[in-house]
Enzyme design. Structure first.
Site, PDB file in Angstrom:
ATOM      1  N   ARG A  94      30.938  13.380 -25.434  1.00 18.36           N
ATOM      2  CA  ARG A  94      29.661  13.920 -25.919  1.00 18.36           C
ATOM      3  C   ARG A  94      29.054  14.914 -24.949  1.00 18.36           C
ATOM      4  NH1 ARG A  94      26.120   8.663 -26.671  1.00 18.36           N
ATOM      5  NH2 ARG A  94      24.959   9.981 -28.136  1.00 18.36           N
ATOM      6  N   MET A 105      25.604  21.820 -29.333  1.00 17.10           N
ATOM      7  CA  MET A 105      26.910  21.676 -28.695  1.00 17.10           C
ATOM      8  C   MET A 105      27.690  20.551 -29.350  1.00 17.10           C
ATOM      9  SD  MET A 105      25.923  22.456 -24.816  1.00 17.10           S
ATOM     10  CE  MET A 105      24.694  21.219 -24.888  1.00 17.10           C
ATOM     11  N   ARG A 340      15.761  10.025 -25.876  1.00 10.32           N
ATOM     12  CA  ARG A 340      15.165  11.226 -25.258  1.00 10.32           C
ATOM     13  C   ARG A 340      13.699  11.251 -25.662  1.00 10.32           C
ATOM     14  NH1 ARG A 340      18.674  15.001 -29.186  1.00 10.32           N
ATOM     15  NH2 ARG A 340      17.669  14.365 -31.105  1.00 10.32           N
ATOM     16  N   HIS A 456      18.971  18.098 -39.650  1.00  5.16           N
ATOM     17  CA  HIS A 456      18.898  19.293 -38.813  1.00  5.16           C
ATOM     18  C   HIS A 456      17.656  20.130 -39.123  1.00  5.16           C
ATOM     19  CE1 HIS A 456      19.897  23.594 -38.037  1.00  5.16           C
ATOM     20  NE2 HIS A 456      20.188  23.089 -36.870  1.00  5.16           N
ATOM     21  N   SER A 814     -15.763  42.086 -16.657  1.00  8.74           N
ATOM     22  CA  SER A 814     -14.861  41.409 -17.576  1.00  8.74           C
ATOM     23  C   SER A 814     -13.592  42.236 -17.664  1.00  8.74           C
ATOM     24  CB  SER A 814     -15.504  41.260 -18.953  1.00  8.74           C
ATOM     25  OG  SER A 814     -14.604  40.621 -19.816  1.00  8.74           O
ATOM     26  N   CYS A 882     -11.191  39.274 -21.082  1.00 10.81           N
ATOM     27  CA  CYS A 882     -11.345  39.220 -22.540  1.00 10.81           C
ATOM     28  C   CYS A 882     -10.198  39.897 -23.277  1.00 10.81           C
ATOM     29  CB  CYS A 882     -12.682  39.818 -22.952  1.00 10.81           C
ATOM     30  SG  CYS A 882     -12.875  41.538 -22.461  1.00 10.81           S
ATOM     31  N   TYR A 902     -14.664  32.732 -16.460  1.00 17.46           N
ATOM     32  CA  TYR A 902     -14.325  32.332 -17.832  1.00 17.46           C
ATOM     33  C   TYR A 902     -13.201  33.183 -18.396  1.00 17.46           C
ATOM     34  CZ  TYR A 902     -16.929  36.491 -19.290  1.00 17.46           C
ATOM     35  OH  TYR A 902     -17.355  37.777 -19.457  1.00 17.46           O
TER      36      TYR A 902
HETATM   37  P1  ADP Z   1      24.154  15.125 -30.489  1.00 14.85           P
HETATM   38  O1  ADP Z   1      23.828  15.557 -29.113  1.00 14.85           O
HETATM   39  O2  ADP Z   1      24.489  16.229 -31.393  1.00 14.85           O
HETATM   40  O3  ADP Z   1      23.154  14.161 -31.018  1.00 14.85           O
HETATM   41  P2  ADP Z   1      25.818  12.873 -29.875  1.00 14.85           P
HETATM   42  O4  ADP Z   1      26.669  12.982 -28.666  1.00 14.85           O
HETATM   43  O5  ADP Z   1      24.565  12.101 -29.712  1.00 14.85           O
HETATM   44  O6  ADP Z   1      25.537  14.345 -30.389  1.00 14.85           O
HETATM   45  O7  ADP Z   1      26.727  12.245 -30.981  1.00 14.85           O
HETATM   46  C1  ADP Z   1      26.701  12.544 -32.356  1.00 14.85           C
HETATM   47  C2  ADP Z   1      26.645  11.261 -33.157  1.00 14.85           C
HETATM   48  O8  ADP Z   1      27.717  10.391 -32.843  1.00 14.85           O
HETATM   49  C3  ADP Z   1      25.384  10.484 -32.915  1.00 14.85           C
HETATM   50  O9  ADP Z   1      24.916   9.965 -34.126  1.00 14.85           O
HETATM   51  C4  ADP Z   1      25.818   9.381 -32.001  1.00 14.85           C
HETATM   52  O10 ADP Z   1      25.034   8.246 -32.139  1.00 14.85           O
HETATM   53  C5  ADP Z   1      27.242   9.132 -32.460  1.00 14.85           C
HETATM   54  N1  ADP Z   1      28.049   8.598 -31.362  1.00 14.85           N
HETATM   55  C6  ADP Z   1      28.270   9.199 -30.183  1.00 14.85           C
HETATM   56  N2  ADP Z   1      28.992   8.417 -29.382  1.00 14.85           N
HETATM   57  C7  ADP Z   1      29.231   7.283 -30.054  1.00 14.85           C
HETATM   58  C8  ADP Z   1      29.944   6.064 -29.749  1.00 14.85           C
HETATM   59  N3  ADP Z   1      30.504   5.890 -28.575  1.00 14.85           N
HETATM   60  N4  ADP Z   1      29.987   5.128 -30.682  1.00 14.85           N
HETATM   61  C9  ADP Z   1      29.391   5.329 -31.880  1.00 14.85           C
HETATM   62  N5  ADP Z   1      28.733   6.422 -32.230  1.00 14.85           N
HETATM   63  C10 ADP Z   1      28.645   7.411 -31.330  1.00 14.85           C
HETATM   64 MG    MG Z   2      22.626  12.513 -30.347  1.00 14.35          MG
END
Ligand code: ADP
Ligand code: MG
Ligand code: MG
Length: 943
Positions: A94, A105, A340, A456, A814, A882, A902
């Site tokens: 990932r 990405m 996050r 998305h 001003s 201003c 101000y």
């Molecule tokens: P993004 O940054 O696009 O969210 P992720 O790396 O989070 O991409 O992964 C995309 C999807 O795959 C997410 O829904 C994530 O939960 C799932 N996923 C990633 N790694 C695993 C894993 N080890 N087992 C199960 N699902 C995964």
């Molecule tokens: Mg994700």
């Protein structure tokens, strides 16, 4: 030098170090360490990615050895073996940069599968169908991402086989078909990629890591960083996270979903999100199946729901910030896969900031600092006017609030093209993908027929603050004919619709919109900001509506009332023209007297509305010719009038021809003709046309005389007043008389007279003499003390350099930062913005548009010199700004550093400026003196 460590297990990584581990990696490490159920895994650092690029896209030499070692750790923890057929270990690979870039990405799931391992998985899970389902997903994803085989090849095969066996959904595919699909997929790879699908899991792993690293520099990721101004300091490469696979698609007791710890649309303190049973992670995000609201899980899997609630609490207590987290339930066991900071819209940010202070999770200061002032603009966005009584034709899922209308467009390229031409656009699609992002930038709103609140389209528009509706199943797009059917209405491409992202309602045509009402929480937050900030916030306003709006939004005065705008009203223009064109002083005075009454009434209204607060009135600043008709128009009118005159002359011959009307066939018209003739001759006799033409020609001459080569640098502002003092005298009198009348009726007024375009104190002294004379005059009639202040706009470079002398004769300065920026750069704004600034920005010759973000090093330095000179000769001098910059949070931070009294901005931006001013104060408090003298301190203008 010791060897650089590139790989960290989740147990050992520093969860605070996003610059090294990326946001996702840091989150996974931190969650592991606070005891949340994260599947075992490790992170390859962003440093490795940097070296990959520095090394012409080659992995650092020892990286794979290090990865192998950490895979061993995973094998120990999971008791599974990578690449073995017996109880095999599968992983996901990932991406994850320091800043979240949703969907930009790549991530590859189910890695480690091959023709033998797939059978091993089948045995280990006692579910061969599941194993082949995972395999075909893996071949497609790996094929697309690592081998760059287009999705369409895979999708075609999938559709073909589904059709053949009559399966509606992927879930209807039986084991045999899946085995077949895998075989066909591999054939496609062989054909398109040119080599066999790699069977060695270690080889797969290396290719996947390389693919994730490369996705960092892919066009859409680069575009995204550009749009959201993500600099290399903020994020410089992606990490790679290798995570043990867990499966949400192992049956009815498995699920996957995305949750927010609070509602990202309203801020309400509830678990919020969506899930799908028997599905893999990607399915929710991709918006392929419409997911279920998380509340339903409470009934479906009560125990797991409880656990989610516990996770929610733990995350918030730990991060002290609302989170957005991914989870998967594998046969009843909950795993957390990502967290996050939640992207929330402004309303939710405000509500949660308020709530978290009440819950004692945050201090007031922290709460104020977490809101991005620019985002408040969303709350100031317009809403559908309920008085319009518009009836929606359909409803979708409200995903990002705000009302917008525009022409319907069905693809991102077209949206981009038309948007650039200045068309208002609503992008309508089945679902959106990361590659549509360029269309988002140009659209006023997005409407999709599929997907949920975490799709998305929803995520991206919320971040952008654009209206969005998703999952509206009543709409059907016919791409071939470029038409969308909404319920039973056919809407062609280019026809207008309106969407309300707050309610999910869709309307035909353009529906009127109105200013929004503020929530009580928002009011409280702004009050906290006022308690902290030291910078005053005023408004630039002159119309009664704007002044009222400014007051309502919390302006502490008017910092700029542009009197020339008051002259432009249709009932005033003729009088202004009369004044300009008057040959004799007497006639000019008559016109000015009429204007005096009008201006007095204007000023009374504003001063009254802003009772007790300062109102800065700028004396007229516009080249006079702007009030006059253009040469072209006058020439055209004169020509037409002459033509009419000519035709009229020709009618003199009609009486001779009139005899003809004695003919029987024409006789019935005889009377009418005679009548017309007498009318026409009357017009001729009065010589009206001659006079009109003469008058127009005089005006034309006047206009030609006053034409300047460069009016913006010509006879304007105080220069014009020196030539025609009557105008300023009239305005000053109007201000004084209005003030006296209000004071007499018990209203507190604080008028401030401001002179524009000044270059020398002599000009100011001249205007001040008029002021004194008029004051004496007014006093004769009524002896009342007016608390009047006299000041100047600082908008020429010479004024800056002579600030000491100007301060001798004024109470305030001003900064007119728009003109001052033009003068400092010697750019004309229109030409700069249209012709060369974009290129300058692209080539990084200039980082920002100096007309939007104050140029600190140049204009800022000039301001600093001005302030020092001014304060030295007049320690009581008040100083404001201003220009447009006054509403820009970064520029406000600089104004705080300069010690201004101000800022004065457009009424709509008042709440933004109030919050930004509070943040500026809080940040300033944190700085110590050493920092101020540091070269890297962004506001250090001396380097
Ligand atoms: P993004 O940054 O696009 O969210 P992720 O790396 O989070 O991409 O992964 C995309 C999807 O795959 C997410 O829904 C994530 O939960 C799932 N996923 C990633 N790694 C695993 C894993 N080890 N087992 C199960 N699902 C995964
Ligand atoms: Mg994700
Ligand atoms: Mg100006």
């Amino acid at each position: 030098m010791g060897k650089v460590k590139f790989v960290y297990d989740f147990e050992e990584g520093d969860g605070k170090n996003k610059q090294l581990l990326g946001g996702k990696g840091a989150g996974l490490a931190e969650m592991t360490q606070i005891g949340l159920p994260v599947p075992p895994g490790f992170t390859i650092t962003i440093e490795a990615c940097r070296q990959y690029y520095a090394n012409r896209k080659k992995l650092p030499k020892d990286l794979m050895a290090e990865v192998t070692e950490h895979i061993k750790h995973l094998e120990d923890k999971t008791k599974k073996r990578f690449g073995r057929t017996k109880n095999p270990l599968l992983v996901s690979v990932r991406s994850g940069a320091a800043m979240s870039m949703p969907g930009m990405m790549d991530t590859i799931l189910n890695l480690g599968l091959n023709d033998l391992v797939v059978e091993g998985i089948g045995k280990a899970t006692k579910n061969r169908r599941f194993a082949y389902d995972a395999y075909r997903r893996f071949i497609q994803l790996f094929g697309k991402i690592a081998l760059v085989v287009d999705d369409i090849h895979f999708d075609t095969i999938l559709e073909k086989i589904k059709k053949r066996i009559g399966a509606k959904f992927d879930t209807n595919l039986d084991t045999e078909s899946l085995v077949k699909i895998c075989a066909e997929f591999k054939k496609v790879v062989k054909k398109e990629f040119g080599r066999k699908f790699p069977q060695d899991p270690w080889k797969q792993l290396q290719m996947a890591i390389e693919a994730v690293f490369s996705s960092w520099m892919r066009k859409r990721a680069v575009d995204y960083r550009k749009e959201f101004k993500i600099t290399p300091q903020m994020a410089n490469g992606t990490a790679v996270n290798i995570v043990t696979m867990v499966f949400g698609n192992m049956g009815k007791d498995s699920a996957t979903g995305v949750n927010f710890t609070r509602d990202p649309g309203t801020g309400e303190n509830v678990l919020y999100g969506e899930y799908l049973t028997n599905a893999q992670g990607e399915d929710v995000v991709a918006g392929i199946r419409t997911p279920k609201p998380i509340a339903q899980l409470k009934k479906e899997m009560p125990k797991q729901y409880e656990e989610l609630e516990r996770t929610r609490c733990l995350l918030e207590q730990h991060y002290r910030e609302a989170q957005d987290f991914e989870f998967t339930i594998e046969r009843g066991k909950l795993y957390v896969l990502q967290t996050r900071n939640a992207k929330m819209n402004a309303a939710a940010m405000v509500k949660t900031s308020y709530d978290m202070v009440m819950e004692k999770l945050l201090t007031k200061e922290e709460a104020l600092l977490r809101i991005n002032p620019e985002h408040l603009e969303q709350l100031l966005h317009r809403q559908i006017d309920s008085m319009a009584h518009a009836e929606p034709v359909a409803k979708g899922i409200p995903a990002s609030p705000g009302a917008a209308w525009g022409k319907v467009v069905f693809d991102a390229d077209e949206a981009e093209r038309l948007g650039r031409l200045g068309e208002a656009i609503i992008l309508v699609r089945e679902e959106t993908k990361p590659e549509d992002i360029h269309g988002f930038f140009q659209a006023n709103g997005i409407l999709t027929s599929r997907g949920g609140k975490t799709s998305h389209a929803a995520v991206v528009t919320r971040a952008m603050g654009k209206p969005c509706i998703v999952g509206c199943e009543d709409i059907h797009i016919n791409h071939r004919n470029k038409v969308v059917t909404i319920k039973n209405h056919n809407i062609m491409m280019g026809e207008v619709i309106t969407i309300d992202g707050a309610t999910g309602s869709i309307y035909l045509g353009e529906v009127p919109t109105v200013d929004p009402e503020f929530s009580p929480e928002f009011g409280t937050i702004l009050k906290w900001a006022d308690e902290i900030k030291t910078l005053g916030v005023r408004a630039n306003a002159e119309t009664p509506e704007d002044v009222a709006r400014a007051k309502k939004l919390g302006a502490e005065g008017i910092g700029l009332c542009r009197t020339e705008r008051m002259f432009n009203a249709t009932d005033r223009l003729p009088i202004v023209r009369e004044m300009i064109l008057a040959e004799k002083t007497k006639k000019r005075k008559e016109a000015l007297n009429k204007l005096l009454l009008m201006q007095k009434a204007d000023f009374k209204k504003i001063l009254m509305r802003m009772e007790g607060l300062p109102v800065t009135i700028r004396l007229l600043d516009l080249p006079l010719h702007e009030f006059l008709p253009s040469v072209e128009l006058l020439v055209w009118e004169i020509e037409r009038l002459k033509e009419v005159q000519h035709s009229l002359r020709q009618t003199e011959t009609i009486p001779d021809s009139a005899k003809l009307f004695l003919e029987p066939t024409l006789q019935k018209y005889l009377l009418k003709v005679k009548h017309a003739m007498s009318n026409l001759s009357e017009i001729r006799k009065e010589h009206l046309l001659d006079e009109l033409i003469k008058k127009k020609e005089e005006v034309l001459q006047k206009v030609r005389d006053s034409t300047e080569v460069n009016p913006m640098l010509g006879n304007r502002g105080v220069r014009l007043a020196i030539k025609y003092p009557e105008i300023y005298r009239m305005q000053i009198r109007a201000i004084l008389e209005a003030s006296v009348e209000l004071i007499k009726s018990g209203v507190d007024v604080l008028p401030e007279i401001m002179v524009p375009q000044v270059v020398t104190s002599q000009e100011l002294k001249e205007v001040h003499r008029w002021l004194e004379a008029i004051k004496r005059d007014v006093k004769k009639e009524c002896d009342i003390q007016i608390p009047l202040q006299f000041g100047t706009m600082i908008e020429t470079v010479r004024a800056c350099m002579r600030a000491g002398r100007l301060a001798d004769v004024t109470d305030f300065f001003s900064f007119g930062s728009n003109d001052l920026t033009q003068a400092t750069f010697s750019f004309s704004r229109e030409d700069a913005e249209n012709k060369f600034l974009p290129l300058y920005n692209e080539m990084k010759i200039l980082m920002d548009n100096p007309f939007e973000v104050l140029d600190i090093k140049g204009v800022g330095r000039l301001m600093k010199i001005t302030i020092d000179l001014g304060k030295k000769s007049n320690s009581n001098l008040k100083i404001g700004i201003c220009g447009e910059h006054a509403g820009n949070p970064r520029s406000i931070e600089f104004c705080q550093a300069l010690g201004l009294t101000y800022v004065s901005c457009s009424p709509y931006r008042i709440p933004i400026a109030r919050l930004a001013a509070a943040q500026a104060r809080l940040k300033e408090k944190k700085l110590d003196h050493a920092e101020l003298n540091n070269e890297d301190y962004p506001f250090n203008i001396f380097f």
